[in-house]
Design an enzyme around this catalytic site. Structure first.
Site, mmCIF file in Angstrom:
data_model
loop_
_atom_site.group_PDB
_atom_site.id
_atom_site.type_symbol
_atom_site.label_atom_id
_atom_site.label_comp_id
_atom_site.label_asym_id
_atom_site.label_seq_id
_atom_site.Cartn_x
_atom_site.Cartn_y
_atom_site.Cartn_z
ATOM 1 C CG ASP A 1 37.843 37.783 33.741
ATOM 2 O OD1 ASP A 1 38.175 37.834 35.008
ATOM 3 O OD2 ASP A 1 36.602 37.427 33.472
ATOM 4 C CG ASN B 1 36.826 45.193 39.879
ATOM 5 O OD1 ASN B 1 37.761 45.345 38.710
ATOM 6 N ND2 ASN B 1 36.101 43.830 39.833
HETATM 7 C C1 FPP Z 1 40.303 39.913 36.562
HETATM 8 O O1 FPP Z 1 40.764 38.620 36.939
HETATM 9 C C2 FPP Z 1 41.408 41.062 36.711
HETATM 10 C C3 FPP Z 1 41.417 42.318 37.326
HETATM 11 C C4 FPP Z 1 40.350 42.836 38.016
HETATM 12 C C5 FPP Z 1 42.491 42.976 37.570
HETATM 13 C C6 FPP Z 1 43.593 43.325 36.522
HETATM 14 C C7 FPP Z 1 44.717 43.794 37.012
HETATM 15 C C8 FPP Z 1 45.858 43.405 36.583
HETATM 16 C C9 FPP Z 1 46.220 42.643 35.447
HETATM 17 C C10 FPP Z 1 47.146 44.106 37.380
HETATM 18 C C11 FPP Z 1 48.028 44.720 36.732
HETATM 19 C C12 FPP Z 1 47.514 46.033 35.994
HETATM 20 C C13 FPP Z 1 48.375 47.117 35.665
HETATM 21 C C14 FPP Z 1 47.944 48.205 34.775
HETATM 22 C C15 FPP Z 1 49.498 47.093 36.512
HETATM 23 P P1 FPP Z 1 39.895 38.269 38.223
HETATM 24 O O2 FPP Z 1 40.658 38.913 39.468
HETATM 25 O O3 FPP Z 1 38.564 38.790 37.943
HETATM 26 O O4 FPP Z 1 39.948 36.719 37.948
HETATM 27 P P2 FPP Z 1 39.099 35.719 38.221
HETATM 28 O O5 FPP Z 1 37.789 36.195 37.328
HETATM 29 O O6 FPP Z 1 39.744 34.549 38.063
HETATM 30 O O7 FPP Z 1 38.608 36.004 39.820
#
Ligand code: FPP
Length: 239
Positions: free
Chosen positions: A17, A65
């Protein structure tokens, strides 16, 4: 990186996250945070076996998501495809077995093909197991499992009284993966967010304020050290 803790978790699951916040803080588009996040995945997978971790399961895209902007959803899907393409060679060389959990039916067919391709290509690798949760939700997984068992009852005469924990585990996406010992969530949030609801029944949880793009192998090692000091009793009274 060589030190292992006195007791190392074999299977670590991670809720990655904070990519969006990391990028926004720097005045960059959220997708830049996801790209940096993908680099972190690579670094953590590489270091995991040195730290005694044989299984890594990471939450890349939840069933919730899809509510994000179309631009972000498309960007993330593209990132998953590129990760598979770019890392295929490295994973083969480094003995990484890659699997996916989640409901694939809603994903682009080209991405589904790539997922099947990399699973097949890496299926004999044994150094470390990387499982990526895409369009994954614990409730969705359990709902699909209930359907599978109901279908077996109707089609093959499965006796409902014969359905035990083992039978449920066998129809989950994780049928060939051990339960996680430790679940880590980054970015200071302290929610489970529908991740591995069944499998994490006895897992320990660690929460860190570090945003996923800042999650270095050193941070990982420190969290594993904290886990090593814990006493897991699985509902018993311990020694
Ligand atoms: C949460 O941070 C992250 C995600 C929903 C995406 C996770 C994906 C990756 C790390 C990309 C790569 C993965 C692979 C396997 C290539 P958020 O966007 O919810 O952050 P925030 O809470 O700060 O908005």
């Amino acid at each position: 990186m060589s030190s292992t803790t006195s007791r190392t978790p074999e299977h670590v699951a991670i809720i990655m996250d904070g990519n969006g916040r990391w990028a926004t803080k720097k005045g960059w588009p959220r997708l830049v945070g996801h790209r940096k996040g993908a680099e972190r995945v690579k670094a953590i997978v590489r270091v995991a076996p040195d730290l005694g971790v044989k299984w890594l399961t990471i939450y890349a895209f939840s069933t919730e998501n899809w509510k994000r902007s179309t631009e972000e959803v498309i960007g993330l899907m593209g990132l998953f495809g590129r990760y598979i393409q770019r890392e295929a060679e490295n994973m083969s060389r480094e003995g990484v077995r890659m699997r996916f959990i989640g409901d694939r039916s809603r994903l682009d067919v080209k991405l589904q093909d790539m997922m099947r391709w990399i699973e097949e290509r890496t299926k004999d690798n044994t150094h470390v197991n990387l499982t990526v949760a895409i369009n994954y939700g614990g409730r969705n997984e359990l709902t699909r499992a209930a359907r599978a068992l109901a279908r077996q009852a109707v089609e093959t005469g499965l006796d409902p009284d014969m359905i035990d924990d083992e039978a449920v585990s066998r129809v989950l996406d994780t049928f060939d993966i051990p339960d996680p010992d430790l679940v880590i969530r980054t970015s200071g949030e302290t929610r489970v967010s529908n991740f591995l609801l069944w499998q994490a029944a006895y897992a320990e949880y660690e929460f860190t304020p570090v945003l996923w793009p800042d999650f270095t192998p050193e941070v990982f090692a420190e969290i594993l050290g904290r886990y090593g000091a814990r006493d897991r009793r699985f509902g018993g009274v311990g020694t």
